[in-house]
Write a protein that holds these residues in place. Structure first.
Motif, short mmCIF file in Angstrom:
data_model
loop_
_atom_site.label_atom_id
_atom_site.label_comp_id
_atom_site.label_asym_id
_atom_site.label_seq_id
_atom_site.Cartn_x
_atom_site.Cartn_y
_atom_site.Cartn_z
N ALA A 1 -7.95 2.35 -7.78
CA ALA A 1 -9.09 1.58 -7.28
C ALA A 1 -9.07 0.18 -7.89
O ALA A 1 -8.48 -0.05 -8.95
N VAL B 1 -8.64 2.43 -3.28
CA VAL B 1 -7.51 2.03 -2.44
C VAL B 1 -6.72 3.24 -1.96
O VAL B 1 -6.35 3.33 -0.79
N ALA C 1 -8.31 -3.48 -12.03
CA ALA C 1 -7.93 -2.25 -11.34
C ALA C 1 -7.95 -1.08 -12.30
O ALA C 1 -8.07 -1.25 -13.52
N ARG D 1 0.83 -1.21 0.00
CA ARG D 1 0.00 0.00 0.00
C ARG D 1 0.87 1.26 0.00
O ARG D 1 0.58 2.24 -0.69
N GLU E 1 -13.57 -0.61 -4.81
CA GLU E 1 -12.77 -0.26 -3.63
C GLU E 1 -11.75 0.80 -4.01
O GLU E 1 -10.83 0.53 -4.80
N ILE F 1 -3.77 -5.85 -3.70
CA ILE F 1 -4.31 -5.27 -2.46
C ILE F 1 -5.84 -5.23 -2.54
O ILE F 1 -6.37 -4.83 -3.53
N ARG G 1 -13.22 -5.67 -6.24
CA ARG G 1 -12.95 -6.85 -5.43
C ARG G 1 -14.23 -7.34 -4.77
O ARG G 1 -14.95 -6.57 -4.16
#
Length: 254
Positions: free
Chosen positions: A107, A117, A216, A86, A115, A254, A110
């Motif tokens: 993002a 991130v 992503a 991260r 999400e 992630i 998921r």
């Protein structure tokens, strides 16, 4: 006279449990209780008691007379890896934000949800305020549109059944059919652009990123009066991502 600081209060049972976990972790094939007692210097009855407790909590697994790390310990150890990944993403976003001069978003899609991130912005170039839940308005913003464009039709429809298409500004796509047609017209790996569909006075663009089965995106946003900067900025971001993708790819999970 200088006073000595008080010694910290230590919990002996916690210390002993941690020593056992460290001892187990040092044996790839596991180790029996008696060997662990010898290595840690703990009495055998204490060792058995702690091993039973750690096994009950999922930190250890007893298999054919030896103890190995359990799922709980693996998750605990993996937390540092997640944090490092991260941080790597946040550092990359901050670098591109400074180089290109626009807010940068990362993002993933998921378990059926959007999400967000990480976001990198500055007071002079702020990110778009999440005034309507990003997860519920994927059809209205470039991040969501880009992520959904990478899914198969069944997965898209499943998402839209849970989060129906509805106009949140005068520029938002009006219905699911029109939205699916728009997604179907996008070329593979083509940047997605939306103008004032999520937030009035804002234009956004998102770049699809696919690593294995992970979906992503990275995106940018600009005030409407700077719209002429949008496409050059997103193309520059795409170039930068291409250069650094090898160092970023491990972070996509992630």
């Amino acid at each position: 006279m200088a006073t000595q600081s008080a010694a910290p209060t230590l919990i002996g049972s916690v210390q002993r449990a941690l020593r056992l976990l460290e001892a187990v972790a040092s044996h790839a094939e596991g180790a029996p209780a008696k060997q662990l007692a010898r290595e840690t210097g703990l009495p055998l009855p204490t060792t058995y008691h702690l091993l039973r407790t750690l096994t009950h909590e999922g930190y250890l697994v007893r298999d054919k007379g030896v103890f190995v790390l359990g799922d709980a310990a693996v998750r605990l150890a993996g937390g540092g890896d997640v944090q490092n990944r991260r941080i790597k993403i946040e550092d990359s976003l901050a670098h591109w934000r400074d180089e290109i001069g626009v807010p940068i978003y990362f993002a993933v899609y998921r378990e059926g949800e959007i999400e967000l991130v990480a976001v990198a912005d500055t007071p002079s170039a702020p990110a778009v305020e999440e005034w309507a839940d990003f997860r519920e308005t994927a059809h209205a913003h470039a991040i969501g549109q880009c992520l959904l464009s990478q899914l198969d039709l069944k997965s898209r429809q499943d998402h839209l059944e849970r989060h129906p298409v509805e106009a949140i500004t005068p520029y938002t796509v009006r219905n699911q059919r029109a939205f699916l047609e728009r997604l179907g017209s996008l070329g593979r790996m083509e940047p997605v652009v939306e103008r004032q569909e999520y937030a009035l006075g804002t234009v956004c663009a998102a770049i699809p990123i696919t690593a294995g089965s992970t979906v992503a995106t990275m995106a940018i946003s600009l005030p409407l009066h700077q719209e002429e900067r949008l496409l050059p900025a997103v193309e520059r971001l795409r170039t930068e991502i291409g250069r650094l993708f090898s160092s970023l790819a491990f972070s996509i999970s992630i």
